[in-house]
Design a protein around this motif. Sequence first.
Motif, short mmCIF file in Angstrom:
data_model
loop_
_atom_site.label_atom_id
_atom_site.label_comp_id
_atom_site.label_asym_id
_atom_site.label_seq_id
_atom_site.Cartn_x
_atom_site.Cartn_y
_atom_site.Cartn_z
N LEU A 1 2.53 -0.58 2.34
CA LEU A 1 2.48 -1.00 0.94
C LEU A 1 1.91 0.03 -0.02
N GLY A 2 1.38 1.13 0.49
CA GLY A 2 0.69 2.08 -0.38
C GLY A 2 -0.72 1.63 -0.65
N ARG A 3 -1.36 2.24 -1.63
CA ARG A 3 -2.73 1.91 -1.98
C ARG A 3 -2.80 0.54 -2.65
N LEU A 4 -3.88 -0.19 -2.40
CA LEU A 4 -4.08 -1.48 -3.04
C LEU A 4 -4.29 -1.30 -4.53
N ALA A 5 -3.53 -2.04 -5.32
CA ALA A 5 -3.65 -1.98 -6.77
C ALA A 5 -3.42 -3.36 -7.35
N ARG A 6 -4.13 -3.66 -8.42
CA ARG A 6 -3.92 -4.93 -9.10
C ARG A 6 -2.54 -4.94 -9.74
#
Length: 493
Positions: free
Chosen positions: A465-470
């Motif tokens: 998913l890639g980096r966690l981001a809001r």
Amino acid sequence: MSPKQRPNVLLIVLDTARARTVLPGLESGLMPTLSRIANDGTTFTDATATAPWTLPSHAGMFTGKYTSSHGVHAGNHIFDPDSEPLASRLSDAGYRTAGISGNVWISPEFGFDAGFDEFSMKWDLFWDAPELSSVISNRNTTATGDTILDVFRGQGPVDLLKGALTTGYAKFLAERHDDGARHTTSRTVKWLEQNGTADDPFFYFLNYVEPHLPYEPPEPFLDEYLPDGADPSRVSNLDQDPWQYVAGDRELTDADIELFKSLYEAELAYLDTQLGRLYDTLAEQGILDETAIILVGDHGENIGEHGLMDHQYCLYETLIHVPLIIRYPELFNDKEVSGPVELRDLYPTVTDLAGAEPPADTDVSTHSLVPRDGTVPVRDSAIAEYLVPQPSMDALREAVESFDETATRFDRPLRAIKTTDWKFIEAPGDTELYDRDEDPTERIDIASMHPDICERLGTDLRDELGRLARGTSDETTISATKKERLEDLGYLQ
């Protein structure tokens, strides 16, 4: 495959049905119809919702994507996928497509009728009446005369009559008996009697809003499932606003939790009677064994667990572990499948059953659950995401008299990954880890004891998913009418 060789598909979403209650209920007698269906089909005991609430979870099932890919969440309410949704894919493959939704999020107003030949809401009386979701939620909803006129303007006399009858029914009669399940089932039974035996197969989608808050089971079921010795007056006095408990404005007592759980079970027991009507109709029409029945919870429910109510602010198993049962004896012969699967896997499963071409979009799950060489394929792990808290902290503050600032800890995105052994939850600057075998209710966070496992599972999440981001929010404001309809189900905007 010719139309005769392809099964009908009946996709039934039991809104807010959690595995923690439903799966034991198959053995206890809580849901005898569901148990009958499970006995003739396959129960997936480790099915994971890719999101913990209705809007992104349905978008995941209808696109085969994770939330961060389909982009539908509390910051973006409109279902407008960049790849073909499930109903469209089946329509292109020659299926007749129809659906009825009990949850206002899953409505034409938010785009969820895409690909359906016919789509209705639980309060509708007709398939071809004017779309009224912009002015109707339930019998208590008010709408301005101008709003109603906007909907009816330009309609012919027949449509005006249908619209007027539907409006009256929705406002004054629709919820006198239940929260829509009986009327929805009656319309579906009629549709199956009129259309079920046609040459072309059908895809029929149902969302039953029972057992969603507020829990208001019909009286016979309420009486049966009240805790022993409980005064029936406690039910009418029970405050079912979940946000007071979450925000620290009101204490959730053990007696409250016991009563909430009893009401929740009563809702499920009642809903099971409606499933029985559908099942019997399929048998009476002679199409039971040529119809793939998929029953699934779109997400679960917190009923006091982790100090929470409703289905927001966490990715614990109470919310993402859901029941999933598929009955199609020609292919699904295993009684139970215990390995991890995701609800977005229903997209390739249904298209596989229908002989439809899979989309080229690489974000769409290709993990069909249709058995290969007699075995249902499972995953090594399952993922869930929660990208925008809902309701926002501002909305939560406005909804309660006394807001405990410790509740601001919920103001963050989350994602989780499950293997057969571990459950890892990631938030900005924080992680949790649980041993699924030793601690299935997720009481003891052991992240500090196993940094190597946390690192491995965190890497798996980033690789997928890639980096966690809001999640980002669009600029669309929700109308007063939308807010009122959503607030009927406890949603705050």
